[in-house]
Scaffold this active site. Structure first.
Site, PDB file in Angstrom:
ATOM      1  N   ARG A 250       3.591  31.381 -15.983  1.00 60.16           N
ATOM      2  CA  ARG A 250       2.367  31.806 -15.307  1.00 60.16           C
ATOM      3  C   ARG A 250       1.754  30.574 -14.642  1.00 60.16           C
ATOM      4  NH1 ARG A 250      -1.971  32.458 -19.322  1.00 60.16           N
ATOM      5  NH2 ARG A 250      -2.760  30.588 -18.339  1.00 60.16           N
ATOM      6  N   HIS A 254      -4.856  32.744 -16.627  1.00 55.65           N
ATOM      7  CA  HIS A 254      -4.572  34.056 -17.233  1.00 55.65           C
ATOM      8  C   HIS A 254      -5.179  35.154 -16.349  1.00 55.65           C
ATOM      9  CE1 HIS A 254      -4.169  37.299 -20.066  1.00 55.65           C
ATOM     10  NE2 HIS A 254      -5.476  37.487 -20.024  1.00 55.65           N
ATOM     11  N   TYR A 263      -6.297  24.056 -21.858  1.00 53.70           N
ATOM     12  CA  TYR A 263      -5.318  24.156 -22.947  1.00 53.70           C
ATOM     13  C   TYR A 263      -3.887  23.816 -22.560  1.00 53.70           C
ATOM     14  CZ  TYR A 263      -4.884  28.821 -20.775  1.00 53.70           C
ATOM     15  OH  TYR A 263      -4.725  29.853 -19.873  1.00 53.70           O
TER      16      TYR A 263
END
Ligand SMILES: Cc1ncc(C[n+]2csc(CCOP(=O)(O)OP(=O)(O)O)c2C)c(N)n1
Length: 355
Positions: A250, A254, A263
């Site tokens: 990805r 998100h 993160y």
């Protein structure tokens, strides 16, 4: 990526042989796969931009997952069915859905009101993993009816931690359902890395349920197409389910509500940028002389036309009446829903009177 990953096209754009999977694709087919990926990428970028401009409530970007989606959907026949999660914009487009329908959903104008029967593309599912049960049940139904169609259920790596997915695997295995479980392992379930989600590679889970699992390079559209085709053939021949783990990444957040820099490392993202699904097919097309600058310019122009069309249409969408809330609760009118609609009208009217 492990050695047992199926790959037919390297990141450098070089075709490689695989002992079990082969794909004969004409230059025209290769160009059309590229075009579908490019249009999906442009459409997706428009989704992010429109959200940033306040036109959409949210947008889950598919950036980086174009090959996994285009390769898999291209393997489906018209009579097959796809059960998506919420990031399958290229699958939707591949089935022939007007992608504007996806933007209506993320603008909150409706809850996803396309007709699943029209393109055999079912509704977006935000309850993680639940669509694998819908796909399995649907596949069992098709088999009972004696249809020779198959079903693909799309889900993410994070979804494999849901009980629903294990239940779907078991039911599909026990009933030999004609379903392909297509897991896009994009390495992250929001901020949870794949290493923290599973002790074994995801494709190996299938073995415990009694059906084959295969890992494919999900950024390789050719390998994804070949592997999905084979899995669908198995399903149609009554050989039951297959789990495909499309190993991908990805590239974006998100959703537009997320900040992935909190993160994950930039270096990791950059390492995947070098494996870009469009770039590798472009390299192949150019090396084989199957596409020139004019083709890529035309494809880009087609992307701009699409983006302009959806942007204009999204901005022109009207706000639906609250009445719309009660539509489609049941296929036909229902006394309880009528009662609730009437009560809601009274409630709404009470506000008007107070103001
Ligand atoms: C049943 C359920 N639990 C939790 C959530 C919240 N949630 C939304 S997206 C997401 C992560 C899903 O990750 P993955 O399955 O890998 O799919 P991806 O978003 O990476 O495509 C979670 C936990 C949800 N929507 N549904």
């Amino acid at each position: 990526m492990s050695d047992d990953t199926v790959r037919l096209l390297t990141p450098e754009g070089v075709r490689v042989e695989h002992p079990e999977y082969a794909l004969d694709a004409t230059p025209e087919e290769l160009r059309s796969l590229y075009r579908d990926m490019a249009l999906a990428r442009r459409f997706d970028a428009e989704g992010v931009t429109l959200q940033r401009q306040g036109e959409l409530g949210l947008w889950p970007s598919l950036l980086g997952q174009e090959a996994a989606q285009v390769g898999s959907v291209r393997a489906l026949r018209d009579d097959d069915h796809a059960f998506p999660s919420y990031r399958e914009h290229a699958v939707a487009m591949g089935r022939g859905l007007d992608p504007l329908a996806l933007m209506r959903l993320f603008r909150g104008v409706d809850n996803g009101d396309w007709d699943p029967e029209e393109h055999h593309f079912h509704l977006y599912t935000l309850v993680i993993g639940s669509q694998t049960l819908h796909a399995t049940g649907y596949a069992m139904g098709l088999a009972k009816k004696g249809a020779e169609s198959a079903v693909v259920g799309y889900f993410g790596d994070g979804a494999t931690a849901q009980g629903d997915v294990s239940e779907a695997f078991n039911f599909a295995a026990v009933y030999g359902a004609p379903v392909v479980f297509f897991c896009q392992n994009n390495q992250w379930a929001i901020s949870e890395s794949n290493e923290r989600q599973s002790r074994v590679p995801l494709y190996r889970r299938a073995q415990g349920f009694g059906f084959p699992g295969v890992r494919v390079d999900g950024n390789d559209v050719l390998a994804t197409l070949a592997v999905t085709r084979r899995a669908l053939e198995r399903a149609r021949q009554g050989e039951g389910p297959t789990l495909i783990e499309a190993f991908t990444y990805r590239m974006g957040a998100h959703t537009t509500s997320d900040d992935p820099t909190r993160y994950r490392d930039t270096a990791e993202v950059e390492s995947w940028r070098a494996k870009d699904p469009l770039l590798r097919l472009e390299r192949l097309l150019r090396a084989e002389g199957s596409a020139d600058d004019a083709f890529f310019a035309e494809t880009e122009a087609a992307g701009e036309v699409l983006a302009t069309r959806v942007r204009t249409a999204v901005r022109a969408l009207s706000v639906p009446g609250t009445d719309h809330l009660f539509d489609h609760v049941y296929a036909e009118s229902h006394a309880l829903v009528d009662e609730e609609r009437a009560a809601f009208d009274v409630y709404q009217a009470s506000f008007v009177q107070e103001v």
